[in-house]
Design a protein around this motif. Structure first.
Motif, PDB file in Angstrom:
ATOM      1  N   GLN A  16      -1.061  -9.291  23.131  1.00 41.89           N
ATOM      2  CA  GLN A  16      -1.086  -9.931  21.810  1.00 41.89           C
ATOM      3  C   GLN A  16      -0.036 -11.037  21.716  1.00 41.89           C
ATOM      4  OE1 GLN A  16      -3.676  -9.618  20.110  1.00 41.89           O
ATOM      5  NE2 GLN A  16      -3.744  -7.792  18.838  1.00 41.89           N
ATOM      6  N   SER A  17       1.130 -10.813  22.271  1.00 44.64           N
ATOM      7  CA  SER A  17       2.186 -11.825  22.252  1.00 44.64           C
ATOM      8  C   SER A  17       1.764 -13.092  22.989  1.00 44.64           C
ATOM      9  CB  SER A  17       3.471 -11.285  22.891  1.00 44.64           C
ATOM     10  OG  SER A  17       3.993 -10.244  22.122  1.00 44.64           O
ATOM     11  N   MET A  18       1.002 -12.935  24.045  1.00 39.83           N
ATOM     12  CA  MET A  18       0.603 -14.073  24.861  1.00 39.83           C
ATOM     13  C   MET A  18      -0.347 -15.026  24.135  1.00 39.83           C
ATOM     14  SD  MET A  18      -1.083 -14.058  28.635  1.00 39.83           S
ATOM     15  CE  MET A  18       0.214 -14.658  29.678  1.00 39.83           C
ATOM     16  N   VAL A  19      -1.126 -14.529  23.167  1.00 39.50           N
ATOM     17  CA  VAL A  19      -2.161 -15.368  22.545  1.00 39.50           C
ATOM     18  C   VAL A  19      -1.822 -15.859  21.136  1.00 39.50           C
ATOM     19  CG1 VAL A  19      -4.064 -14.410  23.904  1.00 39.50           C
ATOM     20  CG2 VAL A  19      -3.464 -13.356  21.718  1.00 39.50           C
ATOM     21  N   VAL A  20      -0.609 -15.646  20.680  1.00 43.04           N
ATOM     22  CA  VAL A  20      -0.252 -15.989  19.295  1.00 43.04           C
ATOM     23  C   VAL A  20      -0.602 -17.439  18.959  1.00 43.04           C
ATOM     24  CG1 VAL A  20       1.691 -16.294  17.695  1.00 43.04           C
ATOM     25  CG2 VAL A  20       1.509 -14.201  19.059  1.00 43.04           C
ATOM     26  N   SER A  21      -0.172 -18.390  19.763  1.00 43.80           N
ATOM     27  CA  SER A  21      -0.414 -19.798  19.417  1.00 43.80           C
ATOM     28  C   SER A  21      -1.890 -20.164  19.550  1.00 43.80           C
ATOM     29  CB  SER A  21       0.461 -20.735  20.254  1.00 43.80           C
ATOM     30  OG  SER A  21       0.141 -20.642  21.619  1.00 43.80           O
ATOM     31  N   GLU A  22      -2.591 -19.607  20.530  1.00 48.71           N
ATOM     32  CA  GLU A  22      -4.017 -19.896  20.703  1.00 48.71           C
ATOM     33  C   GLU A  22      -4.836 -19.307  19.561  1.00 48.71           C
ATOM     34  OE1 GLU A  22      -1.978 -19.163  23.157  1.00 48.71           O
ATOM     35  OE2 GLU A  22      -2.244 -20.799  24.590  1.00 48.71           O
ATOM     36  N   VAL A  23      -4.460 -18.143  19.063  1.00 52.84           N
ATOM     37  CA  VAL A  23      -5.135 -17.552  17.905  1.00 52.84           C
ATOM     38  C   VAL A  23      -4.876 -18.412  16.674  1.00 52.84           C
ATOM     39  CG1 VAL A  23      -5.125 -15.578  16.317  1.00 52.84           C
ATOM     40  CG2 VAL A  23      -5.209 -15.193  18.797  1.00 52.84           C
ATOM     41  N   ARG A  24      -3.630 -18.796  16.465  1.00 58.19           N
ATOM     42  CA  ARG A  24      -3.273 -19.641  15.328  1.00 58.19           C
ATOM     43  C   ARG A  24      -4.060 -20.957  15.332  1.00 58.19           C
ATOM     44  NH1 ARG A  24       1.852 -20.889  16.480  1.00 58.19           N
ATOM     45  NH2 ARG A  24       1.077 -22.728  17.523  1.00 58.19           N
ATOM     46  N   ASP A  25      -4.250 -21.538  16.521  1.00 50.62           N
ATOM     47  CA  ASP A  25      -4.956 -22.812  16.652  1.00 50.62           C
ATOM     48  C   ASP A  25      -6.470 -22.655  16.712  1.00 50.62           C
ATOM     49  OD1 ASP A  25      -2.455 -23.989  16.672  1.00 50.62           O
ATOM     50  OD2 ASP A  25      -2.390 -24.196  18.863  1.00 50.62           O
ATOM     51  N   ILE A  28      -8.568 -19.004  20.579  1.00 46.38           N
ATOM     52  CA  ILE A  28      -8.954 -17.633  20.922  1.00 46.38           C
ATOM     53  C   ILE A  28      -9.131 -16.866  19.621  1.00 46.38           C
ATOM     54  CG2 ILE A  28      -8.121 -15.451  21.924  1.00 46.38           C
ATOM     55  CD1 ILE A  28      -7.041 -16.953  24.239  1.00 46.38           C
ATOM     56  N   LEU A  29     -10.167 -16.050  19.579  1.00 46.56           N
ATOM     57  CA  LEU A  29     -10.464 -15.252  18.394  1.00 46.56           C
ATOM     58  C   LEU A  29      -9.438 -14.128  18.242  1.00 46.56           C
ATOM     59  CD1 LEU A  29     -12.628 -14.961  16.174  1.00 46.56           C
ATOM     60  CD2 LEU A  29     -13.806 -13.375  17.687  1.00 46.56           C
ATOM     61  N   LYS A  30      -8.932 -13.957  17.036  1.00 47.57           N
ATOM     62  CA  LYS A  30      -7.973 -12.884  16.758  1.00 47.57           C
ATOM     63  C   LYS A  30      -8.657 -11.530  16.911  1.00 47.57           C
ATOM     64  CE  LYS A  30      -4.857 -11.089  13.204  1.00 47.57           C
ATOM     65  NZ  LYS A  30      -3.953 -10.553  14.168  1.00 47.57           N
ATOM     66  N   ARG A  31      -8.013 -10.661  17.631  1.00 46.54           N
ATOM     67  CA  ARG A  31      -8.500  -9.298  17.801  1.00 46.54           C
ATOM     68  C   ARG A  31      -7.361  -8.358  17.427  1.00 46.54           C
ATOM     69  NH1 ARG A  31     -13.425  -9.985  19.545  1.00 46.54           N
ATOM     70  NH2 ARG A  31     -13.878 -11.674  21.004  1.00 46.54           N
ATOM     71  N   SER A  32      -7.684  -7.336  16.670  1.00 42.34           N
ATOM     72  CA  SER A  32      -6.662  -6.369  16.263  1.00 42.34           C
ATOM     73  C   SER A  32      -6.269  -5.494  17.454  1.00 42.34           C
ATOM     74  CB  SER A  32      -7.196  -5.484  15.130  1.00 42.34           C
ATOM     75  OG  SER A  32      -8.198  -4.615  15.631  1.00 42.34           O
ATOM     76  N   LYS A 136     -15.939 -14.242  12.477  1.00 44.77           N
ATOM     77  CA  LYS A 136     -14.515 -13.988  12.272  1.00 44.77           C
ATOM     78  C   LYS A 136     -13.646 -15.213  12.580  1.00 44.77           C
ATOM     79  CE  LYS A 136     -15.050  -9.391  14.226  1.00 44.77           C
ATOM     80  NZ  LYS A 136     -14.611  -8.583  15.369  1.00 44.77           N
ATOM     81  N   CYS A 137     -14.254 -16.227  13.172  1.00 46.91           N
ATOM     82  CA  CYS A 137     -13.501 -17.388  13.652  1.00 46.91           C
ATOM     83  C   CYS A 137     -13.123 -18.324  12.516  1.00 46.91           C
ATOM     84  CB  CYS A 137     -14.341 -18.136  14.694  1.00 46.91           C
ATOM     85  SG  CYS A 137     -13.516 -19.582  15.377  1.00 46.91           S
ATOM     86  N   ILE A 138     -11.945 -18.936  12.617  1.00 48.69           N
ATOM     87  CA  ILE A 138     -11.499 -19.866  11.585  1.00 48.69           C
ATOM     88  C   ILE A 138     -12.359 -21.129  11.548  1.00 48.69           C
ATOM     89  CG2 ILE A 138      -9.134 -19.010  11.620  1.00 48.69           C
ATOM     90  CD1 ILE A 138      -8.336 -21.557  13.168  1.00 48.69           C
TER      91      ILE A 138
END
Length: 153
Positions: A16-25, A28-32, A136-138
């Motif tokens: 989860q830490s590795m994808v923070v910026s890619e999820v924010r941008d 990559i789709l946020k996954r719980s 679910k995607c922004i």
């Protein structure tokens, strides 16, 4: 040396830490954490020693279709074959499961084309994929991702 290994539940926090910026941008789709835990067997990690340098998932949609998703490589390790190694692992896994096609939705179409994926119209993507993930995607419903398919021979 980069080695691949299957993910465990203990890896989720680092993943989860590795994808923070890619999820924010919206790359990559946020996954719980719970969604990752439920699908932990589908993830493969690329590690250099104890350092996580990338990962990806082979998600099975049906008896004939799987999807490579959540592919990420640490910026310091890009263009070194790590992503290719993860994708090839996933394709080998798909062959082992006797999947016929592997789908990918990406902003990096050229990377996948070099690995044998062919671009397809988004209208060819199964509806259950759209309603399970894309919604679910922004960026939904205006998405610039490119859809590609790999046909298992």
């Amino acid at each position: 040396m980069i080695e691949l290994k299957k993910a465990t539940l203990r890896d989720i926090k680092e993943m989860q830490s590795m994808v923070v910026s890619e999820v924010r941008d919206g790359i990559i789709l946020k996954r719980s954490d719970d969604e990752i835990a439920t699908n932990i067997r589908s993830y493969v990690l690329a590690k250099e020693g104890n350092r996580l340098v990338g990962y990806g998932s082979l998600h099975i949609h049906s008896a004939s279709l799987a999807e490579i998703r959540s592919l990420i490589v640490d910026k310091a390790y890009r263009s070194q074959g790590v992503g290719k190694k993860i994708v090839n692992f996933a394709l080998d896994e798909a062959k082992d499961y006797e999947v016929e096609e592997v789908l990918v939705l990406t902003y990096s179409a050229e990377f996948f084309k070099k690995l044998g994926f062919l671009e397809i119209p988004k209208t060819d993507i199964p509806d259950h994929k759209i309603w399970a993930d894309c919604i679910k995607c922004i960026h939904f419903p205006v998405c610039n991702e490119i859809s590609l398919i790999y046909k298992i021979v």
